[in-house]
Design a protein around this motif. Sequence first.
Motif, PDB file in Angstrom:
ATOM      1  N   PHE A 440      69.108  40.142  55.305  1.00 54.56           N
ATOM      2  CA  PHE A 440      67.921  39.597  55.963  1.00 54.56           C
ATOM      3  C   PHE A 440      67.823  40.252  57.331  1.00 54.56           C
ATOM      4  CE2 PHE A 440      66.020  35.371  57.819  1.00 54.56           C
ATOM      5  CZ  PHE A 440      64.793  35.985  57.971  1.00 54.56           C
ATOM      6  N   VAL A 441      66.822  41.097  57.512  1.00 47.63           N
ATOM      7  CA  VAL A 441      66.496  41.643  58.826  1.00 47.63           C
ATOM      8  C   VAL A 441      65.409  40.762  59.423  1.00 47.63           C
ATOM      9  CG1 VAL A 441      65.458  43.583  60.060  1.00 47.63           C
ATOM     10  CG2 VAL A 441      67.182  43.999  58.294  1.00 47.63           C
ATOM     11  N   VAL A 442      65.701  40.156  60.571  1.00 45.50           N
ATOM     12  CA  VAL A 442      64.783  39.176  61.150  1.00 45.50           C
ATOM     13  C   VAL A 442      63.705  39.888  61.973  1.00 45.50           C
ATOM     14  CG1 VAL A 442      66.596  37.437  61.189  1.00 45.50           C
ATOM     15  CG2 VAL A 442      66.172  38.806  63.252  1.00 45.50           C
ATOM     16  N   PRO A 443      62.576  39.222  62.219  1.00 48.70           N
ATOM     17  CA  PRO A 443      61.477  39.882  62.943  1.00 48.70           C
ATOM     18  C   PRO A 443      61.769  40.032  64.431  1.00 48.70           C
ATOM     19  CG  PRO A 443      60.931  37.587  62.479  1.00 48.70           C
ATOM     20  CD  PRO A 443      62.223  37.867  61.763  1.00 48.70           C
ATOM     21  N   ALA A 444      60.940  40.823  65.091  1.00 48.16           N
ATOM     22  CA  ALA A 444      61.002  40.936  66.543  1.00 48.16           C
ATOM     23  C   ALA A 444      60.477  39.660  67.181  1.00 48.16           C
ATOM     24  CB  ALA A 444      60.183  42.132  67.015  1.00 48.16           C
ATOM     25  N   LEU A 445      61.074  39.281  68.298  1.00 48.88           N
ATOM     26  CA  LEU A 445      60.588  38.127  69.044  1.00 48.88           C
ATOM     27  C   LEU A 445      59.160  38.354  69.530  1.00 48.88           C
ATOM     28  CD1 LEU A 445      63.854  37.468  71.014  1.00 48.88           C
ATOM     29  CD2 LEU A 445      62.679  35.719  69.672  1.00 48.88           C
ATOM     30  N   VAL A 446      58.895  39.568  69.994  1.00 51.12           N
ATOM     31  CA  VAL A 446      57.558  39.964  70.440  1.00 51.12           C
ATOM     32  C   VAL A 446      57.192  41.211  69.645  1.00 51.12           C
ATOM     33  CG1 VAL A 446      56.140  40.685  72.391  1.00 51.12           C
ATOM     34  CG2 VAL A 446      58.025  39.063  72.752  1.00 51.12           C
ATOM     35  N   ASN A 447      56.121  41.152  68.857  1.00 52.08           N
ATOM     36  CA  ASN A 447      55.856  42.240  67.917  1.00 52.08           C
ATOM     37  C   ASN A 447      54.440  42.788  68.013  1.00 52.08           C
ATOM     38  OD1 ASN A 447      57.159  43.823  65.861  1.00 52.08           O
ATOM     39  ND2 ASN A 447      55.735  42.941  64.381  1.00 52.08           N
ATOM     40  N   ASN A 448      53.746  42.503  69.109  1.00 55.12           N
ATOM     41  CA  ASN A 448      52.356  42.962  69.205  1.00 55.12           C
ATOM     42  C   ASN A 448      52.200  44.181  70.106  1.00 55.12           C
ATOM     43  OD1 ASN A 448      52.965  41.637  71.537  1.00 55.12           O
ATOM     44  ND2 ASN A 448      51.249  40.202  71.465  1.00 55.12           N
ATOM     45  N   TYR A 449      53.288  44.946  70.281  1.00 52.79           N
ATOM     46  CA  TYR A 449      53.186  46.167  71.081  1.00 52.79           C
ATOM     47  C   TYR A 449      53.706  47.377  70.304  1.00 52.79           C
ATOM     48  CZ  TYR A 449      58.209  46.371  71.732  1.00 52.79           C
ATOM     49  OH  TYR A 449      59.561  46.472  71.494  1.00 52.79           O
ATOM     50  N   TYR A 450      54.690  47.192  69.463  1.00 52.89           N
ATOM     51  CA  TYR A 450      55.194  48.263  68.596  1.00 52.89           C
ATOM     52  C   TYR A 450      55.608  47.615  67.289  1.00 52.89           C
ATOM     53  CZ  TYR A 450      57.699  52.354  66.866  1.00 52.89           C
ATOM     54  OH  TYR A 450      58.097  53.432  66.110  1.00 52.89           O
ATOM     55  N   SER A 451      54.927  47.980  66.227  1.00 54.30           N
ATOM     56  CA  SER A 451      55.155  47.337  64.931  1.00 54.30           C
ATOM     57  C   SER A 451      55.523  48.370  63.886  1.00 54.30           C
ATOM     58  CB  SER A 451      53.895  46.573  64.481  1.00 54.30           C
ATOM     59  OG  SER A 451      53.504  45.617  65.442  1.00 54.30           O
ATOM     60  N   ARG A 452      56.076  47.877  62.795  1.00 56.86           N
ATOM     61  CA  ARG A 452      56.353  48.719  61.636  1.00 56.86           C
ATOM     62  C   ARG A 452      55.814  48.042  60.383  1.00 56.86           C
ATOM     63  NH1 ARG A 452      61.584  49.849  64.404  1.00 56.86           N
ATOM     64  NH2 ARG A 452      61.577  52.060  64.998  1.00 56.86           N
ATOM     65  N   TRP A 453      55.576  48.875  59.356  1.00 51.86           N
ATOM     66  CA  TRP A 453      55.023  48.387  58.096  1.00 51.86           C
ATOM     67  C   TRP A 453      55.909  48.827  56.930  1.00 51.86           C
ATOM     68  CZ3 TRP A 453      52.095  49.834  62.148  1.00 51.86           C
ATOM     69  CH2 TRP A 453      50.919  49.119  62.460  1.00 51.86           C
ATOM     70  N   TRP A 454      56.074  47.939  55.966  1.00 43.79           N
ATOM     71  CA  TRP A 454      56.555  48.328  54.645  1.00 43.79           C
ATOM     72  C   TRP A 454      55.301  48.668  53.833  1.00 43.79           C
ATOM     73  CZ3 TRP A 454      60.555  49.770  51.768  1.00 43.79           C
ATOM     74  CH2 TRP A 454      60.463  49.662  50.381  1.00 43.79           C
ATOM     75  N   TRP A 455      55.137  49.959  53.478  1.00 45.85           N
ATOM     76  CA  TRP A 455      53.888  50.405  52.881  1.00 45.85           C
ATOM     77  C   TRP A 455      54.178  51.625  51.995  1.00 45.85           C
ATOM     78  CZ3 TRP A 455      49.180  48.178  55.094  1.00 45.85           C
ATOM     79  CH2 TRP A 455      48.010  48.553  54.429  1.00 45.85           C
ATOM     80  N   PRO A 456      54.638  51.402  50.779  1.00 42.99           N
ATOM     81  CA  PRO A 456      54.943  52.532  49.894  1.00 42.99           C
ATOM     82  C   PRO A 456      53.750  53.474  49.773  1.00 42.99           C
ATOM     83  CG  PRO A 456      55.691  50.473  48.922  1.00 42.99           C
ATOM     84  CD  PRO A 456      54.891  50.104  50.121  1.00 42.99           C
ATOM     85  N   ALA A 457      54.027  54.778  49.723  1.00 43.00           N
ATOM     86  CA  ALA A 457      52.967  55.771  49.726  1.00 43.00           C
ATOM     87  C   ALA A 457      52.048  55.629  48.519  1.00 43.00           C
ATOM     88  CB  ALA A 457      53.571  57.179  49.771  1.00 43.00           C
ATOM     89  N   ASP A 458      52.615  55.222  47.375  1.00 41.42           N
ATOM     90  CA  ASP A 458      51.768  55.064  46.188  1.00 41.42           C
ATOM     91  C   ASP A 458      51.135  53.685  46.088  1.00 41.42           C
ATOM     92  OD1 ASP A 458      53.891  53.460  45.487  1.00 41.42           O
ATOM     93  OD2 ASP A 458      54.498  54.644  43.745  1.00 41.42           O
TER      94      ASP A 458
END
Length: 544
Positions: A440-458
Motif C-alpha cells: 500500500f503506497v499512501v497518497p501525498a498529504l498535499v497533492n494539488n501541485y505535483y501529481s502522478r497518474w496510473w494510466w496504461p498506454a493502451d
Amino acid sequence: MYKNILFLLFLSLFAACKSAPETAPEDMEPLVIAPFEDVDTLAINDWWNRGENPIINMKVPRNEVVAFGIYTLSNDILKLSAQLFPLYPNETRDVRLEVKEGDEWKEIQTQRVNDLGWSALFRVANWDSTKDTPYRLRHGEEATFEGLIRKDPKDKDEIVIAAFSCNSNKDRGGRPNYVRNVNHQDPDILFFAGDQSYDHKEHTAAWLKFGMQFRETFRSRPCITIPDDHDIGQGNLWGEYGKKASTPAGSDGGYFYHPEYVKMVERCQTAHLPDPYDPTPVNQGIGVYYTNLIVGGVDFAVIEDRKFKSGPEGKIPQQGPRPDHVRDPSYDPATVDVAGLELLGQRQLDFLDAWGQQTEGVEMKAVLSQTGFCGGAHLHGKKDNRLHADMDSNGWPQTGRNKALKAIQKANAVHIAGDQHLATIIKHGTDEYDDGPWAFVVPALVNNYYSRWWWPADEKPGKNNNDRLPWTGQYLDGFNNKITMHAYVNPEAPSSGGGYGLVRFNKPAKEVTFECWPRDVDVTKEDAEQFQGWPMTVTPTSGR
C-alpha cells in the motif's frame, strides 16, 4: 512607598534576566559554529540576525521554545526526542523529562540540546509499558510540552497505523483536517514515510513547521518518521553507502550536501526510533536507522530505501536526457539490471531475514519504507509527461527489488510506503505474478501541485482485473516487473488525490485492511467516504 517601587522594579528585572529576551543583541556570539554555511541558515550560528522567512517564525516567546516531543516505545524502551526552537547563547541547553506520578511531576532525566537541529534525545530503559504515562518536557522555568506515553496495546485485537507522506511546502497552512480525522480514528501509531520537508536547504525551519502542523496527532501516541530525498535537500536520492554526490541531482549516487547536515536531518527525524539493528555508519560518517518496533504484537520493520541504493549515472546505458528516466518503451529492461547494482544493500537484507524469523511476542508483520517496489505511475507532473520507467522508484534495480520483496514475503509481511504522489494497492510478483507481498503506497498529504497518474498506454485493464476501477489487473511495469494493480487514486479524485492511509491489523483473523481517506473528508460524519477502490482486506499469509 519609594522602596516598594524599587523592590518591584528589581524583581521585574531579575525575572527578565532569568528568561532570555524575545530578541537578542546583534553582536551576541553563537556558542556553536556550524560546519556548513549554505544550508540551515535560518537556524545556525547567529540565527537571531536573520530576517523574516516564509516557513516559520523562529523567534518565538521563550515560554514556547519547546516545540514538540515525538517518541516510540518498544520492548520496554522509551525513545523520545525533544524538538526546540533555536536558543539564544544565554539560554540553557538543558531539557528535562518529567513523568506524572499521581498528582505530582517527577523529573527522570536531563539531556543537552544539540545546537545543530535543536533537538535532544531521551532514552529510558525498563519503561513500564503496561500503563499510560503522562510526560512533560521542560526548558528553563516556563517552557513546557506535555504529552502521553501510551501503554503497549497488547490486549487489543486490532492494531491500527496511520500513514502519511509528502507534506508540500506549497501549502504552509495548518493541517486541521488531518488532526481532526486522525484523533477521531485514534490509531495506535503513526508513520510519516518521508518528505516531511520540501525546503531542501532549511530543514530545521521546515521540520519545526511540520511538527507544529502535526504535533496534536503525535502528542499522545507513538510516531515513526523517516526522511526521504527532499528532507536531505535533493530531488532524488541514491545514497550509495553515503558517498559524496557530484551534483544536487545525485544521479551518480550519494549525498550532495555536507554530511553533518545529513546527520542533523536524520538525528531530528529518527533518533527517537528504536536502536538500529546494526549502527555501523556508512561513508562520510552518516548513520543508519533501520530497525524494528513491536506495537501490540504487530512487528514493524523500518528500512532505508535510499541509503545503500546505487546511482544510475555511469553504471547503465543512459536511455534519455536524464540518466534516471526511460522514455522509450522499446528499450530492453535487462540492459539496466546490471550486475553489482544494489537496492537495500546486503546489511538490510540480512536484517530483514533475521527479522522475518523473529516470532516471540509477534502476531503480524509489516515493512515500512519511503517508496514502492515498482514503477506504479505512468504520467508525472502533467498528463503529457509520460515516463516509461523511473529509477527513483524501487522497481530498479530489478534484481535488488526482487531480493527485497522475497524477504518481505518470506516474513508474511505487508509493505507500507509513500513518496509517489499516487496511492496504490499492488500485489507484487517476482518469479510469477502475485508471488510477492501486498503493498500500500499512501497518497501525498498535499497533492494539488505535483501529481502522478496510473494510466496504461493502451487504456485497457490487465488480466485478472477487478471491478473497482477501470485499469486494474496484471501488468508489467517499465522494468518488466510483475505487478497486479488492485486500486489507485488519480488526481481527478476528491482532494486532488491527496490524503492519508489507515492500515488495520486484525490479529485473530490474520487479516490486513487498507483504508485510504481524502484530505478534505470529515471522518466524524456518517457519510464520510474513502477513495474509490478502498477499503480492501487481504490475508498476507495466504497471498489473497
